[in-house]
Design an enzyme around this catalytic site. Structure first.
Site, PDB file in Angstrom:
ATOM      1  N   SER A  50      10.153 -31.830  90.077  1.00 19.06           N
ATOM      2  CA  SER A  50      10.401 -32.100  91.242  1.00 19.06           C
ATOM      3  C   SER A  50       9.949 -31.942  92.794  1.00 19.06           C
ATOM      4  O   SER A  50       8.466 -31.757  92.875  1.00 19.06           O
ATOM      5  CB  SER A  50      11.811 -32.393  91.607  1.00 19.06           C
ATOM      6  OG  SER A  50      12.954 -33.349  91.468  1.00 19.06           O
ATOM      7  N   GLU A  68       4.389 -37.332  87.674  1.00 22.11           N
ATOM      8  CA  GLU A  68       6.100 -38.280  87.030  1.00 22.11           C
ATOM      9  C   GLU A  68       6.221 -38.345  88.980  1.00 22.11           C
ATOM     10  O   GLU A  68       5.952 -38.448  89.506  1.00 22.11           O
ATOM     11  CB  GLU A  68       6.476 -36.902  86.419  1.00 22.11           C
ATOM     12  CG  GLU A  68       6.759 -35.775  87.546  1.00 22.11           C
ATOM     13  CD  GLU A  68       8.380 -36.272  88.053  1.00 22.11           C
ATOM     14  OE1 GLU A  68       9.053 -36.781  87.485  1.00 22.11           O
ATOM     15  OE2 GLU A  68       8.201 -35.137  89.308  1.00 22.11           O
ATOM     16  N   HIS A 110      11.418 -36.059  85.523  1.00 17.36           N
ATOM     17  CA  HIS A 110      12.781 -35.731  85.173  1.00 17.36           C
ATOM     18  C   HIS A 110      13.360 -36.389  83.641  1.00 17.36           C
ATOM     19  O   HIS A 110      13.686 -37.859  83.891  1.00 17.36           O
ATOM     20  CB  HIS A 110      13.048 -37.377  86.332  1.00 17.36           C
ATOM     21  CG  HIS A 110      13.326 -35.983  87.492  1.00 17.36           C
ATOM     22  ND1 HIS A 110      11.551 -36.315  88.576  1.00 17.36           N
ATOM     23  CD2 HIS A 110      13.882 -35.679  88.252  1.00 17.36           C
ATOM     24  CE1 HIS A 110      11.492 -35.720  89.469  1.00 17.36           C
ATOM     25  NE2 HIS A 110      12.945 -35.303  89.440  1.00 17.36           N
TER      26      HIS A 110
END
Length: 350
Positions: free
Chosen positions: A146, A250, A320
């Site tokens: 992230s 992502e 995620h």
């Protein structure tokens, strides 16, 4: 305007127009030097993991407890960074505090690996405060995902150290995620990262599907992570070289037009045109929002990646989501876009 100035203007304008017509950035980002690769020692049972928080603060006690209990159950000792529980606004301490924890953990010979507790935002703020020369002298496992995308890519770009897009301390450490973490970081396996094929009682798989945008096999060093964070590094000294690389990325909780803008940033920098292949992970809760009309994610990905004429596939278990691969940033890998696999060409740790 003088005649010479007019000629220069016309020539320069023609060059810009030609660049736009063929889709080549008029002002491509300067090439980034790729440093010699360095690998950290593998993690072993009994090693000490330093828990750091380079990004957002956590406001409850339980995530700290769960992270410590999880890592202990995996066979590690755990040591919290001196500023792990600090807070400055929504950050986990000031920029100086968060950077100090990382610098101290790399310098401490009794700490063998460093894991981010969580993501959020703020890791990019501490990049200028890290002692990259010292980090290179004492290579250690550095892992997270992230917002930690900024950290793992910057450290690799500035030191050559293989870093890891992996679960953070506060993640759900299920069997799938643990197996890949252990395989890559503890057992030093040159793993092939492949989605499971679990049909259940269905005639065709619905979950964890692979979609091939352009088939083929490609080799190159892996770079990537969260798209928003990665694109925010464009034009800086903290983005690794994209020359001949395999880009994986992502995203989560972003409107599709924002995904398009992020990809445009990388495209305009010239980064996408230098890739060997692309792996698209999960795009969790990325939708059109309430805007008037929108491209679909399929259409956005087609627009940016089909013209590259390199292997591209979508659906890798990166992002995620509950079950995650551990992906080494900087390590040479081979992707097969038809099969939907990432094959590590060597162990990621020494």
């Amino acid at each position: 305007m003088s005649s010479s100035a007019r000629r220069h203007f016309i020539t320069h304008s023609a060059s810009l127009a030609a660049a736009c017509v063929v889709g080549t950035p008029a002002f491509a980002q300067s090439r980034v030097e790729r440093l010699p690769l360095t690998k950290a020692p593998r993690l072993k049972p009994g090693d000490t993991i330093g828990l750091a928080n380079p990004s957002s603060a956590i406001y409850e006690r339980q995530p700290y407890e769960l992270a410590t209990e999880t890592l202990t159950a995996l066979g590690f000792k755990v040591r919290e960074g001196a500023n792990l529980r600090a807070r400055h606004g929504h950050f986990a301490g000031t920029d100086a505090q968060r950077a100090a924890d990382l610098n101290a953990m790399f310098a401490d010979p009794t700490i063998h690996g460093i894991l981010a507790l969580t993501g959020g935002s703020g890791a990019n703020r501490i990049l200028p405060l890290l002692d990259y020369a010292a980090l290179r002298r004492t290579p250690k496992v550095l892992a997270g995902f992230s917002d930690i995308t900024a950290l793992i890519n910057a450290v690799h770009a500035r030191t050559g150290l293989v870093t890891f897009h992996a679960p953070v301390g506060a993640s759900e450490w299920n069997e799938f995620s643990v197996r890949h973490f252990r395989g890559v970081l503890m057992e030093a396996q040159a793993m092939t990262l492949r989605n499971p094929r679990d049909l259940g009682d269905l005639p065709a798989p619905k979950e964890d599907r692979i979609t091939t945008l352009r088939p083929g096999i490609a080799r190159g060093p892996l770079v990537g992570g969260n798209l928003a964070v990665l694109s925010s590094l464009a034009g800086s000294a903290y983005l690794p070289s994209f020359d001949g690389a395999i880009l994986f990325f992502e995203e989560v909780n972003e409107f599709i037009y924002r995904v398009d803008r992020m990809l445009s940033t990388l495209k305009l920098s010239g980064a996408l045109d230098r890739l060997a292949g692309v792996v698209l992970g999960a795009f969790t809760n990325c939708n059109p929002g309430e805007s008037f009309g929108s491209l679909t994610l399929d259409e956005v990905f087609d627009d940016y990646f089909r013209p590259l004429n390199v292997p591209v596939y979508r659906g890798a278990m990166i992002g995620h989501i509950r079950r995650k691969f551990t992906v080494p940033v900087g390590l040479e890998a081979e992707i097969d876009a038809g099969a939907g696999t990432i094959r590590l060409l060597s162990p990621a740790v020494a």
